[in-house]
Every structure is written in C-alpha cells, then in structure tokens.
Design an enzyme around this catalytic site. Structure first.
Site, mmCIF file in Angstrom:
data_model
loop_
_atom_site.group_PDB
_atom_site.id
_atom_site.type_symbol
_atom_site.label_atom_id
_atom_site.label_comp_id
_atom_site.label_asym_id
_atom_site.label_seq_id
_atom_site.Cartn_x
_atom_site.Cartn_y
_atom_site.Cartn_z
ATOM 1 N N GLU A 44 -2.046 2.738 -11.972
ATOM 2 C CA GLU A 44 -3.317 2.534 -12.777
ATOM 3 C C GLU A 44 -4.359 3.425 -11.877
ATOM 4 O O GLU A 44 -4.370 3.465 -10.540
ATOM 5 C CB GLU A 44 -3.883 1.139 -12.587
ATOM 6 C CG GLU A 44 -5.225 1.070 -12.969
ATOM 7 C CD GLU A 44 -6.029 -0.396 -12.858
ATOM 8 O OE1 GLU A 44 -7.100 -0.296 -13.343
ATOM 9 O OE2 GLU A 44 -5.403 -1.287 -12.061
ATOM 10 N N ASP A 109 -10.201 -0.668 4.256
ATOM 11 C CA ASP A 109 -11.451 -0.212 4.090
ATOM 12 C C ASP A 109 -12.676 -0.712 4.967
ATOM 13 O O ASP A 109 -12.791 -2.073 5.216
ATOM 14 C CB ASP A 109 -12.043 -0.820 2.570
ATOM 15 C CG ASP A 109 -13.386 -0.532 2.160
ATOM 16 O OD1 ASP A 109 -14.009 0.091 2.855
ATOM 17 O OD2 ASP A 109 -14.019 -1.042 1.218
ATOM 18 N N ASP A 111 -16.383 -0.676 6.481
ATOM 19 C CA ASP A 111 -17.750 -0.361 5.954
ATOM 20 C C ASP A 111 -18.712 -0.525 7.071
ATOM 21 O O ASP A 111 -18.826 -1.642 7.699
ATOM 22 C CB ASP A 111 -17.801 -1.188 4.678
ATOM 23 C CG ASP A 111 -19.154 -0.639 3.947
ATOM 24 O OD1 ASP A 111 -20.264 -0.324 4.555
ATOM 25 O OD2 ASP A 111 -19.144 -0.383 2.689
#
Length: 460
Positions: A44, A109, A111
């Site tokens: 995807e 991830d 951040d």
C-alpha cells in the site's frame, strides 16, 4: 540556500519527481529482489495531494507504474503501508475481513515534541542545533540495540523533514513479525514511561539490565555538552528543583526494612508482657542516607550546572560503592535515571506495533519546511544538521544553476540516465548514495543467502 515557499510546491514537485526522485533504487528497495511473487503489487502507498486531499490504498503493478503515477499526480507527501493479502487498490472488491495486512518493515518514529518536558530551548514543532542532539542520541541507542541485542542487520534511518527521525528495519524475518512481537521489541527499547502527570518517568533497581547500562554509557558521551551546557538543566533554582524532584529524599535499604519489621515485633512482644516495650539500639533505623535536602543546600554554592552535576553524581556513586561492600547500604541510581529521563529515546509504540500503520516515505517532501526526508549516514551522524538538508526549492535552484549543458550532450540519452546525471548536480547526491548503498547491501545479503541455500540443497 534558496528560500522555500509552500505556495511554489505545484511548480516544484513536477521537477522533483521527474528529475530528482531516486525511482530506480526506491523500486529495488520495496521489491526486495522479487523473491516473493507480487510483493511490490501488494504494497500500500498513500498520497497527500494539494488542499489535503488524501488517497489511501494505492498500489501498482511495478515500480515503473508507481513512477508514472508520481509524475502524474505530484503528491505533496508519500506514505508507505503494509504488504496486504490482496492488492490494496482492489480492497473494495474483496470479501469483508479477507483484506488483511500480512507484513511490513518494523518501523520507529521518534518525534522531538515528545521531549517537550525536558528541553528548554524549543517546544512543539520547533527544533534547533541544541536539542537535535536528542535525535542523535536516539539513533545511537536504538541502532546499537537493534544490531547487538535483537540481531537485525538492515536498518534505514531517515530524517523526517522537520522535527524527527524514522527507522525502517527491513530484514526478511522481521517484516513477518506479528503485532505482539513488534510491541515486545518496543517495550524492550522503552525506558521512559508515564504521561504528562508522571514526574519520575524512569525507575531503576538492581540488577540493572545490560541494555540500560550501555544506554547510560551512550548518553554520558553527550550529556555534559547537551544537558549541562546546552540546556543548562541545573542553571537556576527552578531548573534544579525539577531535577531534584527525581532524586529520592532518602534511601531505606531492604535490609533495614527487614530489621525494622523484626524490631517492631520485639517491641510489641514487650508491650504484651506488660512492659513499656523493649529498647533496642542495635541499628539506628532513622539514620538513613539523605540525598535531596543536602543537594538543595549545596547547589547554590556551585558555579554552574557542570559543578552541580558533579556533586549530585558523586553522591549517587558513593551509594553504589557502599552497596558493593556491605549491606545495609542501598544503591541509588538517581543520576542514571535523570540522564535517561532527559535524553533516552521516546518511541511511539502504536507506530511500531501496527502492521498496517503508515509512515512517511524516504525522499518525501515535507510540505511545511520543503526539506526532503533524506537517509542518514550513520558514519557521519554527529555531523548531520537538519538545517542544511536540501529543500525542494534549493534543489530546483541548483538544477537551474547547473544549466542545460546536459540537454545538449546526448539527445538520445534514456530518461533514467539523464535523471541520474541530474541529481548528481545537486546537494541531494550524497543522500541518494547512502540510500543506494543500503539497497546494495541488502541485495548482496540476499544473494549470499540464496547461494547458501543452494549449497545446502546440493549437499543432499
């Protein structure tokens, strides 16, 4: 560097996708050698277009088809998702419940906004050279653990384009991990725990796990320059009170707790016999090692954060030295806990554990900063500066400055060759090379594994 204006994206993106995006290496990466049939076709992709138009469940028959689509729609952002049981662009035609994510890279991830409670220089989406050290520490700690503790080989670290970093773990076995395995890996790599209401987010006790010890050693390399000088975390009473809140007021050793319970029983026995309780002076249970109060009184006498930290750390080290000698002294790891709370990587478990979770693609353009999401060279990680990462504006300016000499060299040159020459004219070139080296290393490992398997089959 040419100034980036978001309004110019519609004009710049067609140039980027036609002349600069590394379509060849990108397709080789996500195709994984074509060993698994239809692997690329089942992947995807999602695209964010102008005015926040969002397209999910996009899929393509080949990397070349993806390239044509990118050059046609020029997305503002590209996200990569899972490899599904059926082609994502046909998910509406599949029986309900049959369309399921099968595998995906293990991703992380990290951040900068998750560090807002411990950084003083910036907040929210803002970053600077001071707090960027947190991302350097995060990559160092997580990457070492992935290789040495979890045994993975193929890690692609990428700058997000604004305020963080992403990691793609691409080993064949890891891509097949279940959500439970992914969550277990994140749990292993997580030390800072608790929400905004939690004051003390790191709690250590003996025995301290080797992963924690190695992480403390890594943080130590950066702690003075980053935390004590750059952030000045002990620079004034307000700052050092915040740090001292993480230091226990005193330490009551487990042995002393046992002694207290025994002595209470003896004292109660004396009362039961009609006495006033037995007087026992064998151990002074109330003479506990005090920590926070002495530090609060001594800190104002020190010149700066470095000296105050030396005082705090010395006190903690003495408790650990005593604990190795004779109980009832209890070790205190408050200095380690402070270093980890202020500097240890903060991971988003939901991003990592969900197989179907989307993550921004390498070489995507950040629509607010214009910076490219470029791969990180771990050999030069300490020198990486997010503010020198090329923007789409600067890259297009560099192409213009290079002139049209290439157009005149060979009018019969193929598009891929011309594009390869184009990106080499720009500051994107070293980042594309890091990406190509990563892909080439995966391909070498895959060929080596195939040879090994063929040799094993030949033995029978």
């Amino acid at each position: 560097m040419a100034r980036f204006e978001p309004a110019a994206l519609p004009e710049l993106l067609p140039v980027f996708y036609r002349r600069l995006f590394p379509h060849g290496a990108y397709g080789r990466w996500l195709g994984y050698g074509g060993v698994v049939k239809n692997y690329f076709q089942l992947r995807e992709f999602s695209f964010t277009l102008r005015d926040d138009v969002y397209l999910r469940f996009q899929s393509f028959g080949s990397p070349q088809e993806l390239e044509r689509e990118l050059q046609k729609i020029n997305p503002y952002k590209i996200d990569i998702g899972a490899v599904y049981s059926h082609r994502p662009n046909q998910h509406n035609t599949v029986h309900l419940g049959a369309f399921q994510p099968q595998e995906k890279e293990l991703v992380f991830d990290i951040d900068m906004t998750d560090y807002d409670d411990v950084r003083t220089c910036c907040s929210s989406a803002e970053i600077c050279s001071k707090c960027w050290t947190l991302m350097t520490i995060a990559v160092r700690i997580i990457d070492r653990a992935l290789v040495e503790d979890l045994g993975v080989k193929h890690r692609l670290w990428v700058y997000s384009g604004r305020r963080g970093v992403h990691c793609w773990v691409c080993d064949d076995a890891v891509r097949k991990w279940s959500p439970a395995l992914r969550a277990a890996a994140v749990e292993y790599l997580s030390v800072v725990k608790g929400g905004a209401e939690t004051v003390k987010k790191v709690n250590l006790s003996e025995p301290v796990h080797p992963f924690i010890r190695r992480s403390v050693n890594m943080v130590e390399k950066y702690f003075e320059a980053y935390a004590l000088v750059g952030q000045d975390i002990l620079g004034n009473p307000e700052s050092w009170d915040k740090v001292l809140a993480l230091v226990p007021e005193d330490i009551l050793p487990r042995v002393a707790l046992l002694c207290r319970s025994v002595l209470c029983c003896v004292w109660m026995e004396g009362l039961c016999r009609g006495g006033a309780g037995l007087t026992v002076s064998t151990i002074s249970l109330d003479h506990r090692p005090q920590h926070r109060e002495p530090l609060q009184s001594e800190f104002p006498k020190k010149r700066d954060s470095v000296q105050r930290w030396e005082l705090l750390r010395g006190r903690m080290e003495r408790t650990r030295a005593r604990s190795r000698g004779a109980p009832p002294s209890a070790p205190c790891f408050a200095d380690w806990e402070i270093m980890l709370q202020y500097c240890f990587p903060r991971l988003d478990i939901n991003v990592s554990k969900g197989v179907g979770h989307l993550l921004k693609s390498p070489f995507s353009v950040h629509p607010k900063t214009g910076r490219i999401s470029v791969p990180l060279d771990l050999q030069r990680l300490d020198q990486f500066d997010p503010f020198t990462v090329p923007t789409i504006s600067s890259l297009c300016h560099e192409l213009d400055a290079a002139g049209d000499d290439g157009e005149q060299e060979d009018s019969g040159e193929t598009e891929p060759k011309r594009r390869a020459r184009d990106y080499k004219k720009t500051s994107l070139a070293p980042y594309v090379r890091v990406f190509e080296q990563f892909v080439e290393e995966m391909e070498r490992a895959r060929r080596g594994e195939m040879l090994r398997r063929s040799d094993l089959q030949g033995d029978f």
